[in-house]
Motif scaffolding. Structure first.
Motif, PDB file in Angstrom:
ATOM      1  N   LEU A 187       4.527  -2.926  -8.079  1.00 40.64           N
ATOM      2  CA  LEU A 187       3.231  -3.537  -8.381  1.00 40.64           C
ATOM      3  C   LEU A 187       2.823  -4.561  -7.326  1.00 40.64           C
ATOM      4  O   LEU A 187       1.657  -4.617  -6.927  1.00 40.64           O
ATOM      5  N   VAL A 188       3.783  -5.356  -6.870  1.00 37.01           N
ATOM      6  CA  VAL A 188       3.473  -6.379  -5.863  1.00 37.01           C
ATOM      7  C   VAL A 188       3.083  -5.730  -4.538  1.00 37.01           C
ATOM      8  O   VAL A 188       2.105  -6.133  -3.906  1.00 37.01           O
ATOM      9  N   GLY A 210       1.851  -2.760  -4.200  1.00 38.03           N
ATOM     10  CA  GLY A 210       0.547  -2.142  -4.437  1.00 38.03           C
ATOM     11  C   GLY A 210      -0.585  -3.147  -4.357  1.00 38.03           C
ATOM     12  O   GLY A 210      -1.634  -2.876  -3.776  1.00 38.03           O
ATOM     13  N   LEU A 211      -0.384  -4.339  -4.931  1.00 40.07           N
ATOM     14  CA  LEU A 211      -1.408  -5.377  -4.864  1.00 40.07           C
ATOM     15  C   LEU A 211      -1.641  -5.825  -3.431  1.00 40.07           C
ATOM     16  O   LEU A 211      -2.789  -5.935  -2.983  1.00 40.07           O
ATOM     17  N   LEU A 223      -9.114  -7.440  -9.728  1.00 39.79           N
ATOM     18  CA  LEU A 223      -7.706  -7.503  -9.343  1.00 39.79           C
ATOM     19  C   LEU A 223      -6.931  -6.285  -9.833  1.00 39.79           C
ATOM     20  O   LEU A 223      -6.092  -5.744  -9.118  1.00 39.79           O
ATOM     21  N   LEU A 224      -7.231  -5.835 -11.041  1.00 44.49           N
ATOM     22  CA  LEU A 224      -6.540  -4.664 -11.585  1.00 44.49           C
ATOM     23  C   LEU A 224      -6.886  -3.405 -10.795  1.00 44.49           C
ATOM     24  O   LEU A 224      -6.009  -2.604 -10.467  1.00 44.49           O
ATOM     25  N   THR A 283      -7.878  -3.292  -7.709  1.00 42.97           N
ATOM     26  CA  THR A 283      -7.270  -3.426  -6.387  1.00 42.97           C
ATOM     27  C   THR A 283      -5.790  -3.064  -6.439  1.00 42.97           C
ATOM     28  O   THR A 283      -5.271  -2.389  -5.551  1.00 42.97           O
ATOM     29  N   THR A 284      -5.107  -3.493  -7.506  1.00 40.95           N
ATOM     30  CA  THR A 284      -3.695  -3.156  -7.665  1.00 40.95           C
ATOM     31  C   THR A 284      -3.515  -1.658  -7.847  1.00 40.95           C
ATOM     32  O   THR A 284      -2.625  -1.049  -7.237  1.00 40.95           O
ATOM     33  N   GLY A 319      -3.953   0.028  -4.555  1.00 36.27           N
ATOM     34  CA  GLY A 319      -2.757  -0.126  -3.725  1.00 36.27           C
ATOM     35  C   GLY A 319      -1.614   0.753  -4.179  1.00 36.27           C
ATOM     36  O   GLY A 319      -0.875   1.310  -3.364  1.00 36.27           O
ATOM     37  N   ILE A 320      -1.457   0.914  -5.499  1.00 40.21           N
ATOM     38  CA  ILE A 320      -0.394   1.776  -6.018  1.00 40.21           C
ATOM     39  C   ILE A 320      -0.671   3.228  -5.652  1.00 40.21           C
ATOM     40  O   ILE A 320       0.225   3.955  -5.203  1.00 40.21           O
ATOM     41  N   SER A 363      -4.206   3.449   1.130  1.00 38.92           N
ATOM     42  CA  SER A 363      -5.241   2.752   0.367  1.00 38.92           C
ATOM     43  C   SER A 363      -6.588   2.802   1.083  1.00 38.92           C
ATOM     44  O   SER A 363      -7.637   2.973   0.444  1.00 38.92           O
TER      45      SER A 363
END
Length: 89
Positions: free
Chosen positions: A7-8, A10-11, A29-30, A32-33, A36-37, A71
């Motif tokens: 998760l980190v 991915g963020l 933020l969600l 964006t995470t 990234g994931i 991404s």
């Protein structure tokens, strides 16, 4: 790799990709995470093509770089799909 690390990364990858891409990406933020994931999956697949062991979920030295590239590719595809839906008058 642990779920927290996933998760980190991915963020971080999502934030870097949004910063590097031109234009306005209105995401929270969600989102964006999640970007990234998903980019990490795409980047992991691309990285597995370059490494001989071919494992997608392993942590490679270039994992963050491939995650950012994945991404950015997803942002580009989402941006192109969003533009084609708009009706121009």
């Amino acid at each position: 790799m642990g779920i927290i690390a996933f998760l980190v990364i991915g963020l971080i990858a999502g934030l870097i990709a949004r910063a590097l891409m031109p234009g306005n990406q209105s995401m929270g933020l969600l989102a964006t995470t999640l970007l990234g994931i998903a980019g990490s999956f795409v980047g992991g697949f691309v990285a597995s093509l370059f490494y001989t062991d071919g494992r997608v979920f392993d942590l490679h030295p270039t994992g963050l770089i491939f995650s950012v590239i994945g991404s950015m590719l997803l942002l580009l595809l989402v941006g192109m799909a969003g533009r084609s839906r708009r009706v121009r008058v």
